[in-house]
Design a protein around this motif. Structure first.
Motif, PDB file in Angstrom:
ATOM      1  N   ARG A   5      -9.928  -4.119   1.015  1.00  9.35           N
ATOM      2  CA  ARG A   5      -9.941  -4.049  -0.240  1.00  9.35           C
ATOM      3  C   ARG A   5      -8.702  -3.154  -1.129  1.00  9.35           C
ATOM      4  O   ARG A   5      -8.166  -3.663  -1.886  1.00  9.35           O
ATOM      5  N   ILE A   6      -8.357  -2.208  -0.602  1.00 11.12           N
ATOM      6  CA  ILE A   6      -7.173  -1.483  -0.921  1.00 11.12           C
ATOM      7  C   ILE A   6      -6.161  -2.159  -0.900  1.00 11.12           C
ATOM      8  O   ILE A   6      -5.411  -2.243  -1.796  1.00 11.12           O
TER       9      ILE A   6
ATOM     10  N   ILE B 128      -5.127   5.115  -5.190  1.00 15.61           N
ATOM     11  CA  ILE B 128      -5.896   4.371  -4.308  1.00 15.61           C
ATOM     12  C   ILE B 128      -4.965   4.554  -2.854  1.00 15.61           C
ATOM     13  O   ILE B 128      -5.765   4.778  -1.806  1.00 15.61           O
TER      14      ILE B 128
ATOM     15  N   VAL C  55      -5.976  -4.809  -3.304  1.00 18.70           N
ATOM     16  CA  VAL C  55      -5.727  -4.430  -4.709  1.00 18.70           C
ATOM     17  C   VAL C  55      -4.450  -4.218  -4.873  1.00 18.70           C
ATOM     18  O   VAL C  55      -3.633  -4.793  -5.924  1.00 18.70           O
ATOM     19  N   THR C  56      -3.757  -3.405  -4.138  1.00 21.40           N
ATOM     20  CA  THR C  56      -2.322  -3.051  -4.057  1.00 21.40           C
ATOM     21  C   THR C  56      -1.331  -4.361  -3.909  1.00 21.40           C
ATOM     22  O   THR C  56      -0.097  -4.322  -4.690  1.00 21.40           O
TER      23      THR C  56
ATOM     24  N   SER D 180     -12.050   3.974  -9.135  1.00 30.07           N
ATOM     25  CA  SER D 180     -11.422   4.479  -7.838  1.00 30.07           C
ATOM     26  C   SER D 180     -12.608   4.269  -6.823  1.00 30.07           C
ATOM     27  O   SER D 180     -12.559   3.495  -5.931  1.00 30.07           O
TER      28      SER D 180
ATOM     29  N   THR E 188       0.887  -1.163  -0.072  1.00 35.31           N
ATOM     30  CA  THR E 188      -0.020   0.068   0.059  1.00 35.31           C
ATOM     31  C   THR E 188       0.966   1.188  -0.108  1.00 35.31           C
ATOM     32  O   THR E 188       0.621   2.250  -0.528  1.00 35.31           O
TER      33      THR E 188
ATOM     34  N   ILE F 234     -13.070   0.570  -5.483  1.00 35.52           N
ATOM     35  CA  ILE F 234     -12.235   0.237  -4.557  1.00 35.52           C
ATOM     36  C   ILE F 234     -12.367   1.032  -3.162  1.00 35.52           C
ATOM     37  O   ILE F 234     -12.286   0.307  -2.278  1.00 35.52           O
TER      38      ILE F 234
ATOM     39  N   SER G  52      -2.585   3.223  -8.866  1.00 35.35           N
ATOM     40  CA  SER G  52      -2.042   2.892  -7.658  1.00 35.35           C
ATOM     41  C   SER G  52      -1.838   3.941  -6.510  1.00 35.35           C
ATOM     42  O   SER G  52      -2.176   3.740  -5.328  1.00 35.35           O
TER      43      SER G  52
END
Length: 467
Positions: A209-210, A381, A213-214, A199, A73, A202, A378
């Protein structure tokens, strides 16, 4: 907009050329010495912490993130447009030598970000449900008790919300829109809508969830970009020695390529290295500690050494590949910028011109547009999460829905505005974040030194032969 741009540029010129350079370099040196060169001593340990826990399926963590998810992240926020557009801007204005100063800032920044991550872990708060939260506002109040600490923390929270959640999102969507338009002709506002929608999907899922994804996006986007850059470097391999020579030569003689007197040129090279280095690796800015505070680790030192690797990957791997690609194609071997003239070249299209010189104009433009999309998306996010933490600190959890709506609006708005104005506004608020953050980590430097010292003592004890 032109009037506002001139005002913000004036503020930023003084801030970047004097306050920022001194703060970043002095703070980096201070923590390098205070931690006894932790970025060298514990580099191997940091690599093991990161790649020993590498996983694309870390899963949903209860009350926090895994160490790798937290780092992913943080890297998602770090590896953004600063690694492509920011690096190109630094080279264009400060010459190839600006990259040398970005390396120096990053090396020192590894010690600074170690301090930030350690303090984020030490001062984080856990609510009644076991959910952790942390970041600079928490260690600022720990450093300065009473009213002054609250004022300083509030100042940081406002600057962070504006810089990361709002203005920062505009920079990223702006870069995606421009790169896509240059490559495909699709209008930036259309891309803005697409990015805003993706965006929001997410953001609704929250921190887990962030993180999910990252942890998948960061390794993929890094691999794709590294392969693309290496392909160009292989083609231009005969010019790589000249490229490296230009980076070191023009770090101290920038006037030879960007013109002007030595003093003014050197100031431009160093200030570009400092401010673009900050925008790229974010060490000292106070953004990534929000992610590192959420990591579930045995001791703060563990996340501190992992955080250092984030800066290393961001600058010494990704950004360096950008520099070698751009300089080897546009400067070395009699490139179009070898004489110092930059007509028709801007920080927005510089990378696409460099890639296009090898892959062909259309393919090169598309490759850079794809890379910028992943990098910038990214970052949106990661920065949205960091901004939300500070907005919640200021206005409470119930106001988070307002933050999300406004941040999504800024993502779209960024795709429609002037590139220069968006960058200058983001720079200004980034600089404002640095000041209270750096003051606090220096005030708490004993906690950082103790963490680095205790880890070294434990390591030495393990190395002692058993009787």
């Amino acid at each position: 907009m032109d009037t506002l741009l001139k005002i913000v540029q004036t503020i930023n010129s003084y801030t970047a050329d004097y306050i920022l350079v001194v703060l970043l370099i002095a703070t980096g040196i201070f923590f390098t010495v205070r931690t006894r060169f932790v970025q060298i001593r514990c580099f191997g340990e940091g690599m093991k912490k990161v790649f020993g826990q590498f996983s694309l399926r870390g899963g949903k963590q209860k009350n926090g993130l895994s160490s790798f998810q937290a780092l992913a992240t943080a890297i998602a926020a770090q590896v953004g447009t600063g690694n492509i557009v920011g690096a190109c801007g630094a080279i264009l204005i400060g010459g190839p030598g600006a990259i040398f100063w970005m390396w120096i800032i990053a090396f020192l920044g590894m010690a600074t970000i170690y301090a930030e991550a350690v303090l984020a872990q030490k001062t984080r708060a856990v609510d009644e449900d076991g959910n952790a939260s942390g970041g600079p506002v928490y260690y600022i109040k720990e450093a300065f008790k009473g009213r002054f600490g609250k004022i300083l923390a509030g100042f940081f929270a406002i600057a962070a919300t504006l810089a990361l959640g709002f203005m920062g999102a505009m920079v990223q969507s702006n870069s995606i829109g421009e790169a896509t338009f240059n490559a495909t002709g699709i209008q930036p506002w259309i891309i803005g809508i697409v990015v805003a929608v993706l965006s929001s999907i997410i953001f609704v899922g929250g921190v887990n969830r962030i993180a999910s994804v990252t942890e998948k996006l960061v390794p993929f986007m890094a691999f794709f970009y590294i392969v693309a850059c290496l392909a160009i470097i292989v083609v231009r391999i005969q010019y790589i020695p000249e490229t490296l020579g230009m980076i070191f030569k023009y770090a101290f003689q920038p006037q030879a390529i960007i013109g002007g007197g030595l003093g003014a040129a050197l100031k431009a090279a160093i200030s570009q290295g400092a401010k673009r280095g900050l925008f790229s690796n974010e060490a000292g800015m106070g953004s990534t500690p929000h992610a590192h505070a959420l990591a579930k680790v045995e001791k703060p030192h563990d996340q501190g050494v992992a955080a250092m690797i984030g800066v290393f990957i961001d600058t010494f791997v990704v950004l360096t590949l950008t520099a070698l690609t751009v300089i080897s194609t546009l400067y070395a071997g009699g490139g179009i910028l070898s004489g110092g003239s930059a007509e028709g070249v801007s920080k927005s299209n510089m990378a696409q011109i460099a890639f296009g010189s090898v892959f062909g104009e259309q393919v090169g433009g598309i490759v850079v547009a794809i890379c910028l999309f992943f990098f910038a998306f990214s970052t949106i996010i990661g920065w949205n999460l960091f901004g939300k933490i500070n907005f919640t600190y200021l206005f409470g959890k119930k106001a988070s829905i307002v933050y999300s709506i406004v941040s999504i609006a800024f993502i779209f708005l960024g795709s429609c505005l002037s590139n220069d104005l968006v960058w200058e506004l983001t720079d200004m608020f980034n600089y404002l974040m640095v000041i209270p953050n750096v003051i606090a980590i220096i005030a708490l430097s004993k906690l950082v030194a103790d963490a680095a010292k205790s880890a070294k003592a434990k390591k030495n004890k393990k190395a002692e032969p058993q009787e």
